[in-house]
Design an enzyme around this catalytic site. Structure first.
Site: not given
Length: 466
Positions: A245, A320, A415
């Site tokens: 959230s 949701d 990455h």
């Protein structure tokens, strides 16, 4: 009968008094780690000076806050009188915005910081804390952020028993929602899945001091990450940040600021707070609401997310009702997935990372795929376009290898090649659609649950890596 009721009430009050002691005792708890305890520890992040520490860590400012000043006349071109008049004209709006942010606004955005809610939840908080200590051997620690706020944390170490797949060697830092506490929050899913877990409370929540404004939240997140790296000694590649959230703001801030962290998982998160704030406030307050959010609660999750180059997984909850703006569309039910703000989060991420793939046909097909409200609908839509997963993987790996040969370690981050990638240029519209759907499915997973339902341990997964 009245005497019995009185005795029961007295016992209940006495229990509440006893459970309150854990908060009061924490105030006198010795400090376990400070934000500046990384000096000389090989940190690649420069320590703040005293003056900078008072101001707090760096936050990403967007154009709405004056980050884009193109087109504005230089300060020297404006007279002092014009500047003064402009400040006078803006003063009433600034005062109204400040008053709203520090009263009703803070209670709406961070209801967990309200004193009455904390007092009401004290028995549950103590029970949750006892469960973490007794069952998972949790270690409570007090951290001090650069603004002086004391942050309440709990660490569960699984490195001695990492499990068959080595989950315990990875640390999951959990960022709670606006009414969540680590004692009874989102850390239960990665904890039951076998990972090492570090939970912490927002400033003003539980045993943490301060007030939960974005700057204070980021300051707290900064010391939590440093604690994980330099006191708990987890390698950055083994640290996963999990935000639920509103916790997506601090989670994306952490991975933006520390891009060497291993992965990011966002659960039931939104792209920006403004659309959600406008949903619950009167329409006549639109100007004041937008200004208050931008100046005091600028939770620009999508912008921060695009600054992280590592693996990302978005968990979208199909029922949701909190991070959805479907209620503003009369043709959609309040929890319809088409209005879920996680959709915009995915589109922003893919458009930033793969602009050629997401041009025209790619964006259109992903937008239609996001309307699938069940796993069956999602699979049927995916099969309709006959996506060849092996071809998609080969295309992405081939582009990565070409970048590696051309760059020769230049602009090569922890990455791999930095984003955006130009993969997809020269492909046919059909191939672009297939590649766009493949990437969307790898970055977003549907979970059939409501916003506040606890996430099942099997639904907590690490992001896909190429």
């Amino acid at each position: 009968m009245c005497v019995i009721c009185f005795v029961k009430a007295l016992v209940h009050v006495f229990k509440i008094y006893l459970t309150a002691n854990y908060t009061y005792n924490f105030r006198s708890w010795p400090v376990d780690f400070r934000w500046d305890d990384v000096q000389g520890a090989g940190s690649g992040h420069r320590a703040l000076t005293c003056a900078a520490a008072a101001a707090g860590v760096w936050l990403l400012r967007d154009a709405a806050l004056g980050g884009d000043t193109q087109g504005r006349p230089p300060h020297g071109a404006r007279s002092q009188t014009q500047c003064l008049l402009q400040q006078i004209r803006e003063l009433p709006g600034q005062l109204a915005s400040y008053a709203l942010a520090h009263s009703l606004g803070r209670w709406l955005v961070y209801p967990g910081s309200m004193f009455l809610m904390t007092r009401a939840l004290l028995p549950l908080l103590q029970q949750g804390q006892e469960r973490l200590v007794e069952r998972y051997h949790g270690r409570r620690a007090k951290l001090v952020a650069c603004d002086g706020n004391e942050i309440d944390t709990m660490f569960m170490d699984r490195r001695q028993h990492p499990g068959s797949q080595g989950q315990g060697l990875r640390l999951v830092i959990c960022c709670e929602g606006n009414a969540g506490f680590y004692e009874m929050g989102c850390l239960s899913a990665p904890l039951e899945a076998g990972y090492s877990v570090l939970g912490w409370n927002h400033p003003g929540f539980g045993g943490s001091t301060g007030a939960p404004f974005p700057q204070h939240d980021a300051n707290a997140m900064d010391v939590v990450v440093k604690y994980a790296l330099y006191r708990l000694h987890f390698p950055p590649a083994h640290v996963v940040v999990y935000g639920w959230s509103i916790g997506g703001f601090t989670a994306t801030w952490a991975t933006m600021t520390y891009p060497e962290l291993g992965a990011l998982v966002l659960d039931a998160t939104f792209d920006d707070l403004v659309p959600l704030a406008l949903k619950v406030m009167p329409h006549s307050w639109k100007g004041l609401v937008v200004r208050t959010v931008r100046e005091h609660f600028n939770l620009n999750v999508a912008e921060q997310l695009c600054c992280y180059p590592g693996p990302v997984l978005l968990l979208r909850r199909t029922q949701d009702e909190v991070v959805s703006t479907s209620s503003q569309l009369p043709t959609l039910p309040p929890s319809d997935v088409e209005g879920n703000r996680g959709n915009e989060l995915l589109l922003r991420l893919l458009q930033h990372r793969y602009p050629a793939v997401m041009a025209r046909e790619g964006r259109a097909v992903v937008t239609r795929w996001l309307r699938a409200s069940s796993l069956a609908q999602e699979a049927a839509f995916y099969a309709r376009y006959r996506v060849d997963d092996e071809w998609c993987l080969a295309t992405l790996r081939s582009y990565r290898e070409c970048c590696q040969e051309e760059l020769e370690d230049q602009d090569w981050g922890p990455h791999g090649p930095s984003f955006p990638w130009l993969v997809g240029q020269g492909l046919s519209p059909r191939r672009r659609r297939q590649l766009a759907l493949f990437l969307a499915r790898k970055h977003l997973k549907n979970v059939e649950a409501t916003h506040c339902s606890p996430l099942e341990p099997e639904d907590f997964q690490l992001p896909w890596e190429l």
